[in-house]
Design an enzyme around this catalytic site. Structure first.
Site, PDB file in Angstrom:
ATOM      1  N   GLU A  34       0.877  -1.179   0.000  1.00  0.00           N
ATOM      2  CA  GLU A  34       0.000   0.000   0.000  1.00  0.00           C
ATOM      3  C   GLU A  34       0.908   1.220   0.000  1.00  0.00           C
ATOM      4  OE1 GLU A  34      -3.359   0.097  -0.036  1.00  0.00           O
ATOM      5  OE2 GLU A  34      -3.717  -2.053   0.070  1.00  0.00           O
ATOM      6  N   CYS A  45      -2.208   9.633   2.619  1.00  0.00           N
ATOM      7  CA  CYS A  45      -1.746   9.045   1.357  1.00  0.00           C
ATOM      8  C   CYS A  45      -2.701   9.340   0.205  1.00  0.00           C
ATOM      9  CB  CYS A  45      -1.552   7.545   1.513  1.00  0.00           C
ATOM     10  SG  CYS A  45      -3.043   6.702   2.032  1.00  0.00           S
TER      11      CYS A  45
HETATM   12  P1  NAD Z   1       8.180   4.549   5.139  1.00  0.00           P
HETATM   13  O1  NAD Z   1       8.212   3.715   3.927  1.00  0.00           O
HETATM   14  O2  NAD Z   1       9.338   5.430   5.423  1.00  0.00           O
HETATM   15  O3  NAD Z   1       7.988   3.639   6.439  1.00  0.00           O
HETATM   16  C1  NAD Z   1       6.984   2.658   6.544  1.00  0.00           C
HETATM   17  C2  NAD Z   1       7.457   1.546   7.483  1.00  0.00           C
HETATM   18  O4  NAD Z   1       8.646   0.976   6.959  1.00  0.00           O
HETATM   19  C3  NAD Z   1       7.773   2.003   8.896  1.00  0.00           C
HETATM   20  O5  NAD Z   1       7.249   1.062   9.791  1.00  0.00           O
HETATM   21  C4  NAD Z   1       9.289   2.023   8.939  1.00  0.00           C
HETATM   22  O6  NAD Z   1       9.801   1.696  10.210  1.00  0.00           O
HETATM   23  C5  NAD Z   1       9.671   0.961   7.934  1.00  0.00           C
HETATM   24  N1  NAD Z   1      10.938   1.274   7.251  1.00  0.00           N
HETATM   25  C6  NAD Z   1      11.422   2.499   6.955  1.00  0.00           C
HETATM   26  N2  NAD Z   1      12.615   2.390   6.304  1.00  0.00           N
HETATM   27  C7  NAD Z   1      12.873   1.058   6.213  1.00  0.00           C
HETATM   28  C8  NAD Z   1      13.941   0.296   5.653  1.00  0.00           C
HETATM   29  N3  NAD Z   1      14.994   0.894   5.077  1.00  0.00           N
HETATM   30  N4  NAD Z   1      13.886  -1.041   5.742  1.00  0.00           N
HETATM   31  C9  NAD Z   1      12.831  -1.654   6.311  1.00  0.00           C
HETATM   32  N5  NAD Z   1      11.806  -0.982   6.863  1.00  0.00           N
HETATM   33  C10 NAD Z   1      11.801   0.343   6.817  1.00  0.00           C
HETATM   34  O7  NAD Z   1       6.829   5.389   5.027  1.00  0.00           O
HETATM   35  P2  NAD Z   1       6.296   6.494   6.003  1.00  0.00           P
HETATM   36  O8  NAD Z   1       7.155   7.708   5.890  1.00  0.00           O
HETATM   37  O9  NAD Z   1       6.055   5.936   7.357  1.00  0.00           O
HETATM   38  O10 NAD Z   1       4.853   6.779   5.363  1.00  0.00           O
HETATM   39  C11 NAD Z   1       4.686   7.662   4.312  1.00  0.00           C
HETATM   40  C12 NAD Z   1       4.444   6.954   2.995  1.00  0.00           C
HETATM   41  O11 NAD Z   1       3.468   5.958   3.146  1.00  0.00           O
HETATM   42  C13 NAD Z   1       3.906   7.892   1.937  1.00  0.00           C
HETATM   43  O12 NAD Z   1       4.502   7.583   0.689  1.00  0.00           O
HETATM   44  C14 NAD Z   1       2.433   7.569   1.902  1.00  0.00           C
HETATM   45  O13 NAD Z   1       1.785   7.883   0.698  1.00  0.00           O
HETATM   46  C15 NAD Z   1       2.449   6.116   2.158  1.00  0.00           C
HETATM   47  N6  NAD Z   1       1.176   5.688   2.696  1.00  0.00           N
HETATM   48  C16 NAD Z   1       0.385   4.879   1.944  1.00  0.00           C
HETATM   49  C17 NAD Z   1      -0.850   4.499   2.433  1.00  0.00           C
HETATM   50  C18 NAD Z   1      -1.767   3.601   1.660  1.00  0.00           C
HETATM   51  O14 NAD Z   1      -2.724   3.146   2.238  1.00  0.00           O
HETATM   52  N7  NAD Z   1      -1.525   3.329   0.394  1.00  0.00           N
HETATM   53  C19 NAD Z   1      -1.267   4.937   3.678  1.00  0.00           C
HETATM   54  C20 NAD Z   1      -0.428   5.754   4.400  1.00  0.00           C
HETATM   55  C21 NAD Z   1       0.794   6.119   3.911  1.00  0.00           C
END
Ligand code: NAD
Length: 456
Positions: free
Chosen positions: A210, A244
């Site tokens: 997602e 998002c």
């Molecule tokens: P992110 O990808 O930075 O982090 C998401 C998760 O991944 C967190 O739990 C984090 O701890 C983990 N993570 C971060 N870096 C990592 C790595 N290098 N290796 C493994 N795990 C890692 O995203 P975010 O900043 O928390 O959220 C924002 C993004 O999420 C935006 O792009 C937004 O559009 C998207 N989003 C999508 C939806 C949806 O339903 N499609 C909903 C909310 C947010």
């Protein structure tokens, strides 16, 4: 040394005991989650206020409330979804019966982001439980109050032999991803989505991703402009733009663009007063890093509304931008903050061309009362979801699968789609023993071939 293998072993044993398969266990866990929310609503809303400055009303409306709604929907339908689904059996397999059995996958890993840190952890968990799985939840470290709250409450209300919370950031998630899960459900950015999918590929683990992206919002001249401005302003500035599926930018028809900007300003003032910084209903950016990234995106554009910032408070005013260059950074990355570029277009073909020149968005919004314009946009664009004459609200229809396409993700959830995502659709054919068609057995002959051609 990470505790993951140990936790995973425990959950595997629980799954192997078959206890998570029964309707009673699934229903009991879902009602446990419901009780957790009802009995601890203040703690949940407080944690969200600490992490994001969200008002209690907003958190109830967009986090706790929708989770309660999803639980009710799933509990009401679960028995039916669990029933084997009969399908027709062709003559070549008669006498026989065919059915599809929804089988739990095993142990799921659910990785959540920080922007709706409660909702985006609990919603996939509902699907995992409904389908009869064990699950490890990994909330975001960037919303630490919510992560701690989940780590405290989940074991008190849900079966700890089947559902666990692992807190932490990149290191903890990397440790989890090294293990073999039966499904990984990831919500977050496109870049981390690729890391997750690469790790999953090592074990051939299926993934639901997602992700985000830039969701466009087209405003056609025939719509109710006042209503459009109010709905766009609400959906964009909800959670200070950190949603998002928020409209990332507006494509406004030349003839209404100026009036739309004026009406957006009116709506912002009506929602948050003359100084949104003093409004208890306007949230904050989640971190200094995020504040810096979003503030910099304003450079080069004309600030039509808002534009004020305060780094110490992580405050960025609800802002409308005009004169935005299509190649500027703000149009290259997901904004994920309270900045709304309004870009003008001359014809619906031009607006569609603008959208199709970019990666497929998570959502697309269209304000129009013209059936041909709606049909054209639906037919000529691709996005995870579409909402016409509103924005964001499509997420609140449990019967509509929620997910992205292309760069905005793969797979979907909510309601029945969640149950399906966390299930394997097992095909089962049961043959009768009383008749055995000799046609398929050698030795073959011309006569048999003639008969075969009748059946195929
Ligand atoms: P992110 O990808 O930075 O982090 C998401 C998760 O991944 C967190 O739990 C984090 O701890 C983990 N993570 C971060 N870096 C990592 C790595 N290098 N290796 C493994 N795990 C890692 O995203 P975010 O900043 O928390 O959220 C924002 C993004 O999420 C935006 O792009 C937004 O559009 C998207 N989003 C999508 C939806 C949806 O339903 N499609 C909903 C909310 C947010």
């Amino acid at each position: 040394m990470t505790a993951t293998p140990h936790i995973l072993n425990e959950l595997r044993q629980t799954f192997a005991s078959h206890k998570t398969r029964s309707f009673e266990w699934r229903r009991g866990q879902l009602l446990g989650l419901k009780a957790m929310i009802e009995e601890n609503e203040t703690d949940i809303l407080d944690a969200l206020h600490t992490d994001l400055g969200k008002s209690g009303f907003e958190s109830r409306m967009s986090e706790a409330g929708p989770v309660l709604g999803e639980i009710s929907h799933v509990v009401a339908h679960l028995k039916r979804w669990m029933r084997p689904r009969k399908v027709s059996t062709p003559v070549t397999n008669q006498p026989g019966r065919s059915m599809i059995v929804a089988e739990p996958l095993g142990v799921a890993l659910i990785i959540a982001p920080w922007n709706y840190p409660f909702y985006l952890t609990a919603m996939p968990l509902i699907g995992a439980i409904a389908a009869g799985n064990c699950a490890i939840l990994k909330p975001s470290e960037i919303s630490p109050a919510t992560s701690k709250m989940l780590a405290r409450l989940i074991p008190a209300y849900l079966d700890p032999a089947a559902i666990r919370v692992v807190e932490g950031g990149v290191e903890a998630t990397t440790g989890l991803l090294a293990e073999r899960f039966d499904h990984i459900f990831f919500t977050g950015s496109e870049s981390v989505g690729k890391i997750v999918m690469t790790a999953a590929a090592r074990h051939l683990t299926p993934v639901t991703l997602e992700l985000g992206g830039k969701s466009p919002c087209i405003v056609e001249p025939d719509c109710d402009l006042e209503l459009a401005a109010r709905r766009v302003a609400w959906s964009k500035f909800l959670n200070a733009g950190q949603t998002c599926i928020a409209p990332d930018y507006v494509l406004a028809h030349d003839t209404v663009a100026d009036e739309l900007v004026d009406r957006l300003e009116t709506s912002i003032r009506a929602f948050f007063g003359d100084d949104p910084k003093t409004s208890p209903d306007y949230p904050r950016l989640v971190s200094d890093k995020h504040f810096d990234r979003v503030s910099e995106l304003m450079s080069g554009a004309t600030i039509a509304v808002g534009g004020e910032t305060d780094r110490a408070a992580r405050y960025i005013a609800p802002t409308v931008l005009t004169g935005v260059d299509a190649d500027a950074d703000i149009m290259r990355q997901e904004i994920f903050g309270p900045l709304l570029p309004v870009i003008r277009y001359g014809s619906i073909d031009e607006a569609i061309g603008f959208i199709n020149a970019r990666p497929k968005p998570l959502s697309l919004y269209l304000f129009s009362n013209s059936a041909p314009a709606r049909d054209q946009v639906l037919a000529q664009t691709s996005s995870g979801s579409v909402c016409i004459n509103d924005a964001v609200m499509q997420v609140a229809v449990p019967e509509l699968p929620f997910g992205g396409v292309g760069a905005s993700g793969m797979g979907a959830y909510h309601g029945r789609a969640s149950f399906d995502t966390f299930s394997h659709a097992k095909s089962v054919l049961t043959k009768s023993e009383w008749f055995d068609l000799p046609l398929r057995y050698p030795p073959f002959s011309r006569t048999k071939l003639r008969w075969l051609k009748r059946f195929q």
